[in-house]
Enzyme design. Structure first.
Site, PDB file in Angstrom:
ATOM      1  N   ARG A 120       0.807  -1.240   0.000  1.00  0.00           N
ATOM      2  CA  ARG A 120       0.000   0.000   0.000  1.00  0.00           C
ATOM      3  C   ARG A 120       0.829   1.272   0.000  1.00  0.00           C
ATOM      4  O   ARG A 120       0.367   2.339   0.384  1.00  0.00           O
ATOM      5  CB  ARG A 120      -0.983   0.024   1.168  1.00  0.00           C
ATOM      6  N   LYS A 142       2.045  11.326 -11.116  1.00  0.00           N
ATOM      7  CA  LYS A 142       1.303  10.333 -11.902  1.00  0.00           C
ATOM      8  C   LYS A 142       2.214   9.128 -12.126  1.00  0.00           C
ATOM      9  O   LYS A 142       3.323   9.265 -12.635  1.00  0.00           O
ATOM     10  CB  LYS A 142       0.881  10.909 -13.258  1.00  0.00           C
ATOM     11  N   GLU A 184       8.706  19.297 -24.661  1.00  0.00           N
ATOM     12  CA  GLU A 184       7.995  19.687 -23.425  1.00  0.00           C
ATOM     13  C   GLU A 184       8.514  21.029 -22.908  1.00  0.00           C
ATOM     14  O   GLU A 184       7.757  21.834 -22.376  1.00  0.00           O
ATOM     15  CB  GLU A 184       8.120  18.609 -22.345  1.00  0.00           C
ATOM     16  N   LYS A 225       5.587  23.261 -13.879  1.00  0.00           N
ATOM     17  CA  LYS A 225       4.797  22.040 -13.657  1.00  0.00           C
ATOM     18  C   LYS A 225       4.388  21.942 -12.186  1.00  0.00           C
ATOM     19  O   LYS A 225       3.246  21.621 -11.868  1.00  0.00           O
ATOM     20  CB  LYS A 225       5.568  20.796 -14.101  1.00  0.00           C
ATOM     21  N   GLU A 235      -5.783  16.258 -11.437  1.00  0.00           N
ATOM     22  CA  GLU A 235      -6.056  16.519 -12.844  1.00  0.00           C
ATOM     23  C   GLU A 235      -7.540  16.752 -13.114  1.00  0.00           C
ATOM     24  O   GLU A 235      -8.155  16.089 -13.957  1.00  0.00           O
ATOM     25  CB  GLU A 235      -5.570  15.328 -13.682  1.00  0.00           C
ATOM     26  N   ARG A 239      -4.685  21.400 -14.796  1.00  0.00           N
ATOM     27  CA  ARG A 239      -3.632  20.605 -15.435  1.00  0.00           C
ATOM     28  C   ARG A 239      -3.826  20.478 -16.936  1.00  0.00           C
ATOM     29  O   ARG A 239      -2.911  20.134 -17.656  1.00  0.00           O
ATOM     30  CB  ARG A 239      -3.591  19.185 -14.839  1.00  0.00           C
ATOM     31  N   ASN A 243      -1.565  20.215 -21.374  1.00  0.00           N
ATOM     32  CA  ASN A 243      -1.876  19.362 -22.517  1.00  0.00           C
ATOM     33  C   ASN A 243      -1.737  20.071 -23.857  1.00  0.00           C
ATOM     34  O   ASN A 243      -2.083  19.492 -24.889  1.00  0.00           O
ATOM     35  CB  ASN A 243      -3.316  18.867 -22.350  1.00  0.00           C
ATOM     36  N   HIS A 246      -1.002  18.258 -27.067  1.00  0.00           N
ATOM     37  CA  HIS A 246      -1.250  16.841 -26.808  1.00  0.00           C
ATOM     38  C   HIS A 246      -2.593  16.353 -27.336  1.00  0.00           C
ATOM     39  O   HIS A 246      -2.774  15.162 -27.534  1.00  0.00           O
ATOM     40  CB  HIS A 246      -1.135  16.548 -25.313  1.00  0.00           C
ATOM     41  N   HIS A 250      -1.352  13.287 -29.119  1.00  0.00           N
ATOM     42  CA  HIS A 250      -1.748  11.953 -28.645  1.00  0.00           C
ATOM     43  C   HIS A 250      -2.454  11.172 -29.744  1.00  0.00           C
ATOM     44  O   HIS A 250      -2.277   9.968 -29.876  1.00  0.00           O
ATOM     45  CB  HIS A 250      -2.692  12.065 -27.441  1.00  0.00           C
ATOM     46  N   HIS A 263       7.418  10.316 -28.199  1.00  0.00           N
ATOM     47  CA  HIS A 263       6.343  11.173 -27.690  1.00  0.00           C
ATOM     48  C   HIS A 263       6.510  12.643 -28.124  1.00  0.00           C
ATOM     49  O   HIS A 263       5.611  13.245 -28.722  1.00  0.00           O
ATOM     50  CB  HIS A 263       6.276  11.054 -26.174  1.00  0.00           C
TER      51      HIS A 263
HETATM   52  N1  LIG Z   1       3.959  10.296 -15.267  1.00  0.00           N
HETATM   53  C1  LIG Z   1       3.867  11.337 -16.074  1.00  0.00           C
HETATM   54  O1  LIG Z   1       3.380  12.406 -15.683  1.00  0.00           O
HETATM   55  C2  LIG Z   1       4.371  11.231 -17.469  1.00  0.00           C
HETATM   56  C3  LIG Z   1       4.487  12.375 -18.268  1.00  0.00           C
HETATM   57  C4  LIG Z   1       5.024  12.253 -19.547  1.00  0.00           C
HETATM   58  C5  LIG Z   1       5.437  11.015 -20.009  1.00  0.00           C
HETATM   59  N2  LIG Z   1       5.297   9.915 -19.212  1.00  0.00           N
HETATM   60  C6  LIG Z   1       5.751   8.588 -19.673  1.00  0.00           C
HETATM   61  O2  LIG Z   1       7.153   8.639 -19.876  1.00  0.00           O
HETATM   62  C7  LIG Z   1       7.513   7.627 -20.813  1.00  0.00           C
HETATM   63  C8  LIG Z   1       8.524   8.185 -21.777  1.00  0.00           C
HETATM   64  O3  LIG Z   1       9.663   8.581 -21.055  1.00  0.00           O
HETATM   65  P1  LIG Z   1      11.075   8.825 -21.756  1.00  0.00           P
HETATM   66  O4  LIG Z   1      10.887   9.643 -22.968  1.00  0.00           O
HETATM   67  O5  LIG Z   1      11.994   9.288 -20.699  1.00  0.00           O
HETATM   68  O6  LIG Z   1      11.439   7.369 -22.317  1.00  0.00           O
HETATM   69  P2  LIG Z   1      12.279   6.134 -21.746  1.00  0.00           P
HETATM   70  O7  LIG Z   1      12.161   6.004 -20.287  1.00  0.00           O
HETATM   71  O8  LIG Z   1      11.905   4.965 -22.573  1.00  0.00           O
HETATM   72  O9  LIG Z   1      13.773   6.548 -22.093  1.00  0.00           O
HETATM   73  C9  LIG Z   1      14.126   6.720 -23.431  1.00  0.00           C
HETATM   74  C10 LIG Z   1      15.394   5.932 -23.791  1.00  0.00           C
HETATM   75  O10 LIG Z   1      16.524   6.621 -23.280  1.00  0.00           O
HETATM   76  C11 LIG Z   1      17.367   5.735 -22.565  1.00  0.00           C
HETATM   77  N3  LIG Z   1      18.002   6.554 -21.525  1.00  0.00           N
HETATM   78  C12 LIG Z   1      17.437   7.029 -20.391  1.00  0.00           C
HETATM   79  N4  LIG Z   1      18.288   7.851 -19.786  1.00  0.00           N
HETATM   80  C13 LIG Z   1      19.410   7.878 -20.515  1.00  0.00           C
HETATM   81  C14 LIG Z   1      20.646   8.564 -20.397  1.00  0.00           C
HETATM   82  N5  LIG Z   1      20.851   9.436 -19.405  1.00  0.00           N
HETATM   83  N6  LIG Z   1      21.590   8.351 -21.338  1.00  0.00           N
HETATM   84  C15 LIG Z   1      21.344   7.518 -22.381  1.00  0.00           C
HETATM   85  N7  LIG Z   1      20.203   6.859 -22.561  1.00  0.00           N
HETATM   86  C16 LIG Z   1      19.238   7.043 -21.630  1.00  0.00           C
HETATM   87  C17 LIG Z   1      16.473   4.648 -22.063  1.00  0.00           C
HETATM   88  O11 LIG Z   1      17.184   3.448 -21.849  1.00  0.00           O
HETATM   89  C18 LIG Z   1      15.470   4.524 -23.209  1.00  0.00           C
HETATM   90  O12 LIG Z   1      15.974   3.669 -24.201  1.00  0.00           O
HETATM   91  C19 LIG Z   1       6.228   7.155 -21.466  1.00  0.00           C
HETATM   92  O13 LIG Z   1       5.905   5.883 -20.982  1.00  0.00           O
HETATM   93  C20 LIG Z   1       5.191   8.174 -20.998  1.00  0.00           C
HETATM   94  O14 LIG Z   1       3.902   7.620 -20.885  1.00  0.00           O
HETATM   95  C21 LIG Z   1       4.790  10.012 -17.968  1.00  0.00           C
HETATM   96 ZN   LIG Z   2       3.929  15.157 -23.153  1.00  0.00          ZN
END
Ligand SMILES: NC(=O)c1ccc[n+]([C@@H]2O[C@H](COP(=O)([O-])OP(=O)(O)OC[C@H]3O[C@@H](n4cnc5c(N)ncnc54)[C@H](O)[C@@H]3O)[C@@H](O)[C@H]2O)c1
Ligand SMILES: [Zn+2]
Length: 364
Positions: A120, A142, A184, A225, A235, A239, A243, A246, A250, A263
């Site tokens: 939990r 999130k 972003e 943010k 949200e 928030r 978007n 997006h 999206h 993304h």
């Molecule tokens: N929780 C939220 O509010 C929120 C907001 C936006 C996006 N997201 C989520 O985030 C995810 C995308 O995140 P992302 O773009 O960071 O992708 P990711 O976590 O897949 O990382 C992208 C790539 O970069 C590599 N990597 C990470 N750090 C590195 C570094 N310092 N040096 C070299 N390589 C590195 C990783 O191994 C991966 O292959 C999606 O699943 C999305 O839904 C969540």
């Molecule tokens: Zn985004």
């Protein structure tokens, strides 16, 4: 080093600076985290950064366990969460022990969800290592995983105890991932900070992980943010301004089954389209639209796929934020100012011709 405090019902600090991985152990102690540490990361990030994290924890008498998942979106699911629960249980991790998410948004969302649900809820430290994760996903609480029927459908709001954004980790980020995160940053400028937009506009060709300005740019994004999420933790309203880009972005991502764009790449097309709609049907002055367009055009991104207008519209409607059956969009009034409001579907469709013209110009 900069610190941004995220307010709300469970406040927490975001530390932003270079070389912070090596200070993790002392930050852990400073925040009265006393338990054992369970590091969740992806295999690429482990190779690059887990040693620094482990050494820093060990120097403070914390002996962590590290578990790696395969890099990429396919690891963000319940099966992977289940494997992580199993490791936590077999290693007898308890309520006061700490989950550390070391990686990009995939690891942050997955590890955050595991921390939110294991017994939990156990304390969580987010250590974002992508630009996207530092300015966006690690802040706001999130967490979640994908379901085979849709992205991010299973999840929880869960605040970390602290976020540690080490800017030096961004030096190894592939260019394409850097550009994706930069979308972003530009978004924050557009929705709420003209000065930030102008800083990026001036430096777009040279902006990199070595930039002396990076700390203040990332801090400004986190500030924006933090401010928005503290006012709208669940949200329900404000928030939505986050978007911007997006609504259309999206739809492009889901229509292409998350295979065609990173993304941020889809968000560039989304921001370009939503800026156009804000100019054509809203109050965004033409001069400002032209500036936005000029900036976004300079950034490398994949071409748009071929698609039918109805198919695109279906995906716009499917966005889970369209709760009342209408399409919602963040309308830009000016660079640095926006307002969420519904938009008619025929207006949305007019963006397709605009996009195609933009593409034709890119080719020339
Ligand atoms: N929780 C939220 O509010 C929120 C907001 C936006 C996006 N997201 C989520 O985030 C995810 C995308 O995140 P992302 O773009 O960071 O992708 P990711 O976590 O897949 O990382 C992208 C790539 O970069 C590599 N990597 C990470 N750090 C590195 C570094 N310092 N040096 C070299 N390589 C590195 C990783 O191994 C991966 O292959 C999606 O699943 C999305 O839904 C969540
Ligand atoms: Zn985004």
């Amino acid at each position: 080093m900069q610190v941004v405090n995220v307010g709300g019902s469970n406040p927490y600090p975001v530390y932003i600076g270079s070389g912070l991985l090596r200070q993790l152990g002392s930050l852990y102690r400073r925040h009265n985290l006393s338990g054992r540490a369970f590091i969740i990361s992806d295999e690429s990030v482990i190779k690059l950064y887990s040693q620094d994290v482990i050494q820093s924890l060990q120097a403070n008498d914390i002996d962590p366990i590290t578990v790696g998942v395969p890099p990429g979106e396919t690891s963000k699911n319940l099966e992977m969460a289940d494997k992580l629960y199993e490791r936590l249980i077999k290693n007898r991790f308890q309520r006061s022990d700490v989950v550390i998410a070391l990686g990009g948004g995939v690891v942050g969302d997955l590890a955050g969800f595991v921390a939110a649900t294991y017994q939990r809820g156990v304390p969580l430290i987010q250590i974002p290592t992508t630009l996207l994760a530092q300015v966006d996903s690690s802040v706001g609480g999130k967490t979640g995983v994908n379901h085979r029927l849709g992205k991010n459908l299973i999840g929880a709001f869960y605040s970390p105890s602290l976020v540690v954004a080490d800017l030096s980790t961004l030096k190894t980020l592939p260019k394409q991932e850097w550009n994706s995160g930069l979308a972003e940053v530009i978004k924050y400028g557009l929705i709420s900070d003209r000065v930030l937009f102008e800083r990026v506009e001036r430096h777009i060709e040279t902006l990199s992980a070595d930039d002396a300005d990076l700390e203040s740019i990332i801090t400004r994004c986190v500030d924006i943010k933090a401010d928005v999420v503290a006012q709208d933790e669940r949200e329900s309203g404000l928030r939505k301004i986050l978007n911007f880009g997006h609504t259309l972005g999206h739809a492009l991502e889901s229509m292409t089954k998350y295979q065609h764009f990173l993304h941020g790449e889809a968000i560039y097309w989304g921001m370009l389209g939503e800026a156009y709609l804000s100019f054509k049907f809203g109050n965004l002055p033409e001069m400002e639209f032209v500036r936005i367009r000029r900036l976004i055009t300079k950034i490398e991104k994949p071409r748009l796929p071929i698609f039918e207008p109805e198919e695109f519209l279906n995906h716009v409607y499917r966005d889970k934020k369209n709760r009342d059956g209408r399409i919602h969009m963040s309308w830009l009034r000016h660079i640095g100012q926006c307002q969420p409001d519904p938009i008619d579907p025929d207006k949305v469709l007019s963006v397709i011709d605009f996009w195609r013209q933009e593409e034709a110009q890119l080719v020339q």
